[in-house]
Scaffold this active site. Structure first.
Site, mmCIF file in Angstrom:
data_model
loop_
_atom_site.group_PDB
_atom_site.id
_atom_site.type_symbol
_atom_site.label_atom_id
_atom_site.label_comp_id
_atom_site.label_asym_id
_atom_site.label_seq_id
_atom_site.Cartn_x
_atom_site.Cartn_y
_atom_site.Cartn_z
ATOM 1 C CB SER A 92 -0.984 -0.043 1.180
ATOM 2 O OG SER A 92 -2.000 0.900 0.996
ATOM 3 C CG ASP A 101 -6.952 -4.012 -3.381
ATOM 4 O OD1 ASP A 101 -7.678 -3.051 -3.712
ATOM 5 O OD2 ASP A 101 -5.770 -3.871 -3.037
ATOM 6 C CG HIS A 123 -5.619 -2.432 0.170
ATOM 7 N ND1 HIS A 123 -4.989 -2.303 -1.064
ATOM 8 C CD2 HIS A 123 -4.969 -1.599 1.019
ATOM 9 C CE1 HIS A 123 -4.009 -1.419 -0.951
ATOM 10 N NE2 HIS A 123 -3.971 -0.984 0.287
#
Length: 141
Positions: A41, A92, A119
């Protein structure tokens, strides 16, 4: 990641060059030589500038739906020879497809999709995540 969550901001983390330099310092301080960089991320803002400038210093790269992939061109990605495992959860639907679209230009990549994971796929499906990661690590030189 400096400046995110409860961590204090770091002035050098304002620019891509500063974030790359920050990561260089971390590796240097830890005495790491040719590490595998796992980048989920928001850490993409640090890992991607480092990868593009110093991919040869990494034994491998494991992006997990990182942010910032659209900041670089397909041609820039094509120059990177770092073995890469593009890893993400199939739930995701935001960041992962965009990251895959950009990162698939890395010539030495393979993809692992974790079914039923979102995610934060490493939290949703930790066993599958670790299996994919360890399988990738075993194949590195």
């Amino acid at each position: 990641i400096p400046g995110y969550g409860d961590s204090p901001p770091v002035e050098m983390a304002v620019t891509a060059q500063g974030r790359r330099t920050f990561l260089e310092h971390v590796f240097q301080e830890l005495g790491m030589q040719r590490p595998v960089l796992v980048s989920p991320s928001m850490s993409g803002r640090f890992s991607l500038p480092f990868l593009l400038a110093h991919g040869d210093r990494l034994a491998g790269f494991v992006p997990i739906a990182p942010v910032g992939t659209k900041d670089y061109t397909a041609e820039q990605y094509r120059r990177i020879q770092t073995p890469t495992l593009i890893l993400y959860g199939d739930r995701d639907t935001g960041l992962a497809p965009q990251a895959l679209q950009n990162l698939q230009h890395l010539p030495e990549h393979r993809v692992a999709v974790l079914p039923g994971a979102g995610h934060a796929c490493y939290l949703d499906k930790p066993e599958a995540f670790h299996q994919a990661l360890l399988g990738f690590l075993r194949q590195l030189k």
